[in-house]
Design a protein around this motif. Sequence first.
Motif, PDB file in Angstrom:
ATOM      1  N   ALA A 134     -17.818  56.704 -24.319  1.00 32.06           N
ATOM      2  CA  ALA A 134     -17.543  57.777 -23.724  1.00 32.06           C
ATOM      3  C   ALA A 134     -17.281  57.844 -22.521  1.00 32.06           C
ATOM      4  CB  ALA A 134     -19.170  59.213 -24.255  1.00 32.06           C
ATOM      5  N   GLY A 135     -16.482  58.466 -22.254  1.00 30.12           N
ATOM      6  CA  GLY A 135     -15.811  58.666 -20.296  1.00 30.12           C
ATOM      7  C   GLY A 135     -14.524  57.927 -20.439  1.00 30.12           C
ATOM      8  N   ASN A 136     -14.283  56.902 -21.637  1.00 28.69           N
ATOM      9  CA  ASN A 136     -13.015  56.244 -21.855  1.00 28.69           C
ATOM     10  C   ASN A 136     -11.699  57.466 -21.587  1.00 28.69           C
ATOM     11  OD1 ASN A 136     -14.501  54.071 -24.378  1.00 28.69           O
ATOM     12  ND2 ASN A 136     -14.128  53.356 -22.303  1.00 28.69           N
ATOM     13  N   ALA A 137     -10.268  56.974 -20.883  1.00 31.03           N
ATOM     14  CA  ALA A 137      -9.730  57.847 -20.875  1.00 31.03           C
ATOM     15  C   ALA A 137      -8.619  57.802 -22.064  1.00 31.03           C
ATOM     16  CB  ALA A 137      -8.453  57.572 -18.888  1.00 31.03           C
ATOM     17  N   VAL A 138      -7.856  58.401 -22.121  1.00 32.84           N
ATOM     18  CA  VAL A 138      -7.423  58.777 -23.275  1.00 32.84           C
ATOM     19  C   VAL A 138      -5.346  59.360 -22.622  1.00 32.84           C
ATOM     20  CG1 VAL A 138      -6.694  59.686 -25.495  1.00 32.84           C
ATOM     21  CG2 VAL A 138      -8.694  59.575 -24.640  1.00 32.84           C
ATOM     22  N   VAL A 139      -5.006  58.426 -23.002  1.00 31.74           N
ATOM     23  CA  VAL A 139      -3.276  58.592 -22.466  1.00 31.74           C
ATOM     24  C   VAL A 139      -2.351  58.532 -23.197  1.00 31.74           C
ATOM     25  CG1 VAL A 139      -4.062  57.558 -20.317  1.00 31.74           C
ATOM     26  CG2 VAL A 139      -3.461  55.854 -21.926  1.00 31.74           C
ATOM     27  N   ASN A 167     -13.121  66.921 -15.860  1.00 30.51           N
ATOM     28  CA  ASN A 167     -13.795  67.156 -14.465  1.00 30.51           C
ATOM     29  C   ASN A 167     -12.859  65.259 -13.821  1.00 30.51           C
ATOM     30  OD1 ASN A 167     -14.356  66.987 -11.527  1.00 30.51           O
ATOM     31  ND2 ASN A 167     -15.818  68.784 -12.248  1.00 30.51           N
ATOM     32  N   VAL A 168     -11.816  65.307 -14.009  1.00 31.36           N
ATOM     33  CA  VAL A 168     -11.296  63.858 -12.276  1.00 31.36           C
ATOM     34  C   VAL A 168     -11.092  64.199 -11.460  1.00 31.36           C
ATOM     35  CG1 VAL A 168      -9.048  64.206 -14.097  1.00 31.36           C
ATOM     36  CG2 VAL A 168      -9.870  62.098 -13.801  1.00 31.36           C
ATOM     37  N   SER A 169     -10.868  63.822 -10.631  1.00 27.57           N
ATOM     38  CA  SER A 169     -10.657  63.627  -9.193  1.00 27.57           C
ATOM     39  C   SER A 169      -8.881  63.215  -9.230  1.00 27.57           C
ATOM     40  CB  SER A 169     -10.725  62.221  -8.501  1.00 27.57           C
ATOM     41  OG  SER A 169     -10.606  60.871  -8.833  1.00 27.57           O
ATOM     42  N   ALA A 170      -8.020  64.086  -8.506  1.00 31.10           N
ATOM     43  CA  ALA A 170      -6.885  63.634  -8.342  1.00 31.10           C
ATOM     44  C   ALA A 170      -6.294  64.169  -7.005  1.00 31.10           C
ATOM     45  CB  ALA A 170      -6.317  64.838  -9.768  1.00 31.10           C
ATOM     46  N   VAL A 226     -11.523  56.313 -15.501  1.00 28.76           N
ATOM     47  CA  VAL A 226     -10.004  56.662 -15.355  1.00 28.76           C
ATOM     48  C   VAL A 226      -9.122  56.279 -13.655  1.00 28.76           C
ATOM     49  CG1 VAL A 226      -8.425  58.508 -14.607  1.00 28.76           C
ATOM     50  CG2 VAL A 226     -10.526  58.996 -15.985  1.00 28.76           C
ATOM     51  N   PRO A 227      -8.148  55.071 -13.954  1.00 28.89           N
ATOM     52  CA  PRO A 227      -7.834  54.055 -13.255  1.00 28.89           C
ATOM     53  C   PRO A 227      -6.880  55.379 -12.974  1.00 28.89           C
ATOM     54  CG  PRO A 227      -7.048  53.950 -15.452  1.00 28.89           C
ATOM     55  CD  PRO A 227      -8.046  54.776 -15.846  1.00 28.89           C
ATOM     56  N   LYS A 228      -6.698  55.208 -11.178  1.00 27.24           N
ATOM     57  CA  LYS A 228      -5.574  55.900 -10.283  1.00 27.24           C
ATOM     58  C   LYS A 228      -4.398  55.792 -11.183  1.00 27.24           C
ATOM     59  CE  LYS A 228      -3.680  56.284  -4.922  1.00 27.24           C
ATOM     60  NZ  LYS A 228      -4.437  55.789  -4.434  1.00 27.24           N
ATOM     61  N   ILE A 256      -3.539  56.232 -26.583  1.00 30.66           N
ATOM     62  CA  ILE A 256      -3.779  55.218 -26.538  1.00 30.66           C
ATOM     63  C   ILE A 256      -5.460  55.409 -25.272  1.00 30.66           C
ATOM     64  CG2 ILE A 256      -4.390  53.183 -24.321  1.00 30.66           C
ATOM     65  CD1 ILE A 256      -1.620  52.803 -26.185  1.00 30.66           C
ATOM     66  N   ILE A 257      -6.482  54.279 -25.747  1.00 34.53           N
ATOM     67  CA  ILE A 257      -7.634  54.884 -25.392  1.00 34.53           C
ATOM     68  C   ILE A 257      -7.952  53.890 -23.964  1.00 34.53           C
ATOM     69  CG2 ILE A 257      -9.813  55.130 -25.745  1.00 34.53           C
ATOM     70  CD1 ILE A 257      -9.602  55.683 -28.861  1.00 34.53           C
ATOM     71  N   ILE A 258      -7.976  53.314 -23.233  1.00 33.90           N
ATOM     72  CA  ILE A 258      -8.194  53.231 -22.050  1.00 33.90           C
ATOM     73  C   ILE A 258      -9.216  52.355 -22.366  1.00 33.90           C
ATOM     74  CG2 ILE A 258      -8.159  52.134 -19.623  1.00 33.90           C
ATOM     75  CD1 ILE A 258      -5.823  54.205 -19.081  1.00 33.90           C
ATOM     76  N   THR A 259     -10.123  51.301 -22.752  1.00 32.05           N
ATOM     77  CA  THR A 259     -11.540  51.214 -23.266  1.00 32.05           C
ATOM     78  C   THR A 259     -11.991  50.235 -21.348  1.00 32.05           C
ATOM     79  OG1 THR A 259     -10.698  48.797 -24.038  1.00 32.05           O
ATOM     80  CG2 THR A 259     -10.874  50.545 -25.359  1.00 32.05           C
TER      81      THR A 259
END
Length: 275
Positions: A147-152, A180-183, A232-234, A270-273
């Motif tokens: 849970a919380g992994n970024a999906v791209v 909610n994600v910083s941007a 979430v990566p930058k 793609i799910i960034i694990t």
Amino acid sequence: MKSLFKNGRFKLVAAIIALLLAGALLAGITGRSETVQSSVVGTVFSPLHFVAQKISNGFDSAFGNIKPNAAYEKRIAEIEEENGDLKAKLADYEDMKKQNEMYKELLELKDDNPALTFVNASVIARDAADIYKSFSLSKGSVNGVKAGNAVVYKKNLVGIVDKVYPDYCVVKTVLDSKFNVSAYEIISGEISFVTGNARLAQDGKCKMSNLASDTKVSYGSIICSAGIGDKVPKGLVIGTVDEVTDEKTDISSYARIVPEVPVDELSQCIIITKY
């Protein structure tokens, strides 16, 4: 009486009687059973009979000789099978093409994040009743998904993993009010956060909230993830601003964002694990 002889119907009846009498007389003289009138009628209608007979023969030839041809039927079945195989191969090719496109751009992100790991997943279900357009992916906890992994998709952020099961997961999209994600805005570097709400979700949009009244964010600005936190990566593209307006509840402003990828059109992600 004179008017009777001039009558058209009388003349027609008289002509027919005369023809019949002449035929009877001729038959008596020649000894033939065929009368003149029958000969005349036959002569008049013989061409029509000939044409009708030819048409009938043509139909008999066209349809009477049609018989099932086992060789043709077998070949048709083979062609249909080959066509099905080609369609399957084309679908596989399109899937591979999409995967290669996603991997190509994601590898650029990996250059900045060497520890980044990911898994490819297919969209297996959508919640038609959800206005935020959540969907399920074909990978779960057995694949390292959390849970919380970024999906791209490529380098575009489409959501985060909300719920995880052994063999699938549910994605909360960037349209969701709980997302909610910083941007940041890539030109000015101005930082805030991106979230969604029900009204904007109906138009497939989200927003960058809590902007100052003199914000540099404007129409056409590109908004990316800021990478604050460990989920979430930058540098993931969220979308493009199409309007900046004032909030109704306070003195801040917000930017309305059109996501780079329509979330309801995705078939693979793609799910960034880890990163």
